[in-house]
Design an enzyme around this catalytic site. Structure first.
Site, PDB file in Angstrom:
ATOM      1  N   ALA A 128     118.374  69.319  23.181  1.00  0.00           N
ATOM      2  CA  ALA A 128     118.395  70.546  22.399  1.00  0.00           C
ATOM      3  C   ALA A 128     117.095  70.682  21.618  1.00  0.00           C
ATOM      4  CB  ALA A 128     119.588  70.542  21.447  1.00  0.00           C
ATOM      5  N   GLY A 130     121.602  68.096  25.531  1.00  0.00           N
ATOM      6  CA  GLY A 130     121.957  69.425  26.010  1.00  0.00           C
ATOM      7  C   GLY A 130     121.483  69.685  27.419  1.00  0.00           C
ATOM      8  N   GLU A 170     124.081  68.208  29.607  1.00  0.00           N
ATOM      9  CA  GLU A 170     125.260  69.075  29.531  1.00  0.00           C
ATOM     10  C   GLU A 170     125.056  70.362  30.323  1.00  0.00           C
ATOM     11  OE1 GLU A 170     127.193  67.956  25.220  1.00  0.00           O
ATOM     12  OE2 GLU A 170     125.246  68.964  25.230  1.00  0.00           O
ATOM     13  N   GLU A 180     122.769  61.584  21.761  1.00  0.00           N
ATOM     14  CA  GLU A 180     122.999  62.205  20.451  1.00  0.00           C
ATOM     15  C   GLU A 180     123.368  61.187  19.372  1.00  0.00           C
ATOM     16  OE1 GLU A 180     123.905  65.528  23.438  1.00  0.00           O
ATOM     17  OE2 GLU A 180     124.152  63.349  23.329  1.00  0.00           O
TER      18      GLU A 180
END
Length: 265
Positions: A73, A116, A119, A139
């Site tokens: 992210a 992310g 994901e 994370e």
């Protein structure tokens, strides 16, 4: 050729096609290792929404290019948000919109697919990985946990033990490990990765559109329903296809030893 014009809605994306039924969406923030900002996710969701309504698009290739898929992210964006801002942000809605796209997505991954990025690529229906690919949910190193499917989609894909190692220890897995675990369909040389993804996408785009759509729906249901309910839904989709022109064409073409001409109805 599609009458729909696809223009990347954000400077962090590039889009090309559709060509031979395939639309390519490419993450393009090389200086930030394709970090997934909210505008990028918004752009992907918007492109897929348009592609869903475009009959000329039958499959999508999602890639980050030859060196990195997405390293996570956008941390600068994340750091500016407190708990209330995170609670109200639109990212969950955008990931959900990407997950609802009914046409097949082929992911092409070279380099990092982390946080992310991992994901996001798990929203693809087929993942082709280059030899350099690494997948991870690190994370935990930031004092947080995955928040867009990294504890759920990953566990479905690779099983509890490996998912726990990736999520709790923050360790990455290689392309070959990802293939062995079932996260990745194929591993190829980096320079062949995107081309192989397009090859698969073109092959899928050449199949009967309604059958492809309902086949994807049936396979995805296997992750979300008990076996008995999934079997019932599979049978429903099978019966629906028995009433389509494409089913009749497919059978006729096989018996007549010719290539079928799909009409998408």
């Amino acid at each position: 050729m599609s009458e729909t014009t696809y223009i990347a809605p954000d400077e962090g994306l590039r889009v090309s096609g559709p060509e031979a039924g395939v639309l390519e969406i490419r993450l393009d923030r090389p200086a930030a290792r394709n970090a997934l900002s909210t505008p990028i996710l918004r752009g992907i969701a918007a492109l897929l929404d348009k592609a869903e309504r475009d009959d000329e698009v039958r499959c999508v290739v999602l890639t980050g290019g030859d060196t990195v898929f997405a390293a996570g992210a956008d941390l600068a964006e994340m750091a500016a948000k407190d708990m209330q801002a995170v609670l109200l942000e639109e990212r969950p809605r955008l990931f959900a919109a990407i997950g609802r796209f009914p046409k097949p997505i082929v992911g092409a991954v070279c380099g990092y697919a982390l946080g992310g990025g991992c994901e996001l690529v798990m929203h693809a229906d087929i993942i082709v990985a280059g030899e350099s690919a690494q997948f991870g949910q690190p994370e935990i190193n930031l004092g947080i946990i995955p928040g867009a499917g990294g504890t759920q989609r990953l566990t479905h894909a690779v099983g509890k033990s490996l998912a726990m190692k990736m999520v709790l220890a923050g360790e990455f897995i290689s392309a070959r490990e990802a293939q062995t675990a079932g996260l990745v369909a194929e591993v190829v040389a980096d320079e062949a990765c995107i081309a192989r993804a397009h090859e698969l996408a073109r092959k899928i785009a050449g199949k009967a559109p309604l059958a492809v759509r309902l086949a994807k729906d049936a396979v995805l249901q296997s992750f979300e329903t008990p076996l008995s309910a999934g079997m019932a839904m599979e049978r429903r989709n099978f019966v629906i296809l028995a009433g389509t022109d494409d089913r009749n064409e497919g059978v006729a073409a096989f018996l007549e030893k010719r290539k079928p001409v799909w009409k998408g109805r």
